[in-house]
Scaffold this motif. Sequence first.
Motif, PDB file in Angstrom:
ATOM      1  N   LEU A 123      -7.503  -3.709  11.805  1.00 31.37           N
ATOM      2  CA  LEU A 123      -6.073  -3.813  11.551  1.00 31.37           C
ATOM      3  C   LEU A 123      -5.326  -4.069  12.851  1.00 31.37           C
ATOM      4  CD1 LEU A 123      -5.800  -0.661   9.286  1.00 31.37           C
ATOM      5  CD2 LEU A 123      -5.360  -2.986   8.500  1.00 31.37           C
ATOM      6  N   GLY A 148      -0.634  -5.429   9.821  1.00 29.84           N
ATOM      7  CA  GLY A 148      -1.056  -6.618   9.112  1.00 29.84           C
ATOM      8  C   GLY A 148      -2.026  -6.243   7.999  1.00 29.84           C
ATOM      9  N   TYR A 151       1.761   7.575   5.788  1.00 26.42           N
ATOM     10  CA  TYR A 151       1.606   6.161   5.481  1.00 26.42           C
ATOM     11  C   TYR A 151       1.047   5.998   4.076  1.00 26.42           C
ATOM     12  CZ  TYR A 151       1.985   4.848  10.459  1.00 26.42           C
ATOM     13  OH  TYR A 151       2.415   4.636  11.747  1.00 26.42           O
ATOM     14  N   GLN A 168      -1.198   3.186   1.852  1.00 28.28           N
ATOM     15  CA  GLN A 168      -2.015   1.983   1.980  1.00 28.28           C
ATOM     16  C   GLN A 168      -2.499   1.542   0.604  1.00 28.28           C
ATOM     17  OE1 GLN A 168      -5.556   2.217   4.467  1.00 28.28           O
ATOM     18  NE2 GLN A 168      -5.412   0.040   4.960  1.00 28.28           N
ATOM     19  N   GLY A 201      -6.278  -3.660  -0.073  1.00 32.59           N
ATOM     20  CA  GLY A 201      -6.218  -4.971   0.559  1.00 32.59           C
ATOM     21  C   GLY A 201      -5.051  -5.167   1.508  1.00 32.59           C
ATOM     22  N   LYS A 202      -4.319  -4.086   1.773  1.00 31.67           N
ATOM     23  CA  LYS A 202      -3.159  -4.182   2.669  1.00 31.67           C
ATOM     24  C   LYS A 202      -3.278  -3.185   3.807  1.00 31.67           C
ATOM     25  CE  LYS A 202       0.060  -5.668  -0.947  1.00 31.67           C
ATOM     26  NZ  LYS A 202       1.369  -5.379  -1.610  1.00 31.67           N
ATOM     27  N   GLY A 203      -2.466  -3.391   4.826  1.00 28.88           N
ATOM     28  CA  GLY A 203      -2.409  -2.435   5.907  1.00 28.88           C
ATOM     29  C   GLY A 203      -1.533  -1.248   5.538  1.00 28.88           C
ATOM     30  N   PRO A 204      -1.634  -0.148   6.279  1.00 27.63           N
ATOM     31  CA  PRO A 204      -0.781   1.014   6.012  1.00 27.63           C
ATOM     32  C   PRO A 204       0.700   0.674   6.163  1.00 27.63           C
ATOM     33  CG  PRO A 204      -2.597   1.603   7.475  1.00 27.63           C
ATOM     34  CD  PRO A 204      -2.595   0.111   7.359  1.00 27.63           C
ATOM     35  N   PHE A 213      -2.076   8.492   3.922  1.00 20.41           N
ATOM     36  CA  PHE A 213      -2.588   9.066   5.159  1.00 20.41           C
ATOM     37  C   PHE A 213      -1.488   9.830   5.878  1.00 20.41           C
ATOM     38  CE2 PHE A 213      -6.622   6.934   5.432  1.00 20.41           C
ATOM     39  CZ  PHE A 213      -6.445   5.707   4.808  1.00 20.41           C
TER      40      PHE A 213
END
Lengths: 115, 113
Positions: free
Chosen positions: A91, A107, B36, B38, B41-44, B89
């Motif tokens: 990441l 991202g 966070y 998440q 398939g994505k970032g936090p 998280f």
Amino acid sequence: EAGVAQSPRYKIIEKRQSVAFWCNPISGHATLYWYQQILGQGPKLLIQFQNNGVVDDSQLPKDRFSAERLKGVDSTLKIQPAKLEDSAVYLCASSLGNRLTDTQYFGPGTRLTVL
Amino acid sequence: GESVGLHLPTLSVQEGDNSIINCAYSNSASDYFIWYKQESGKGPQFIIDIRSNMDKRQGQRVTVLLNKTVKHLSLQIAATQPGDSAVYFCAENLPYNNNDMRFGAGTRLTVKP
């Protein structure tokens, strides 16, 4: 506003091969981070840049991992040679600055599989 | 519904119920905490933060509670919606280590319609 861009999204390599990941942070963000996220775990910081300088690379396995941000914008993370245990999502995140409360924007990550 | 973070990594709740996600952090010197979200398939994605001089902070449908005595953090989500399904998280800031944010292992929240 465009988010943090990363490529490729997926990569499969064999152990001992080399691989590179690319990150383009949000425009104007001075601070850039690379994280490693192993399946089922939280992200772990590998390296933090402030503009083109390294702020913290204490958790970067420097015998095989390297990263650069030569012009203070885009960054690349390289693994050479890769090991099986490097399989993870990598990441990239960026923030306006490196103050504690500067929100990090992540991202989508690059999923690396090492066979 | 309620989880104990690392010990019960999965929490399943009914749509419309309140959710409570718990996190035990590691260091009494940590001075700043973030939750966070998440999605697959994505970032936090940042949800809410809290400094160590506070014990509660509220956002839109979310509340974070901090108990420094037992090093415990919780995230409360009101009227949980299917779009809240994700892994959550907590992260703590280690001020003595270059302000390193350390993430916990996460809790998967599943919202049943």
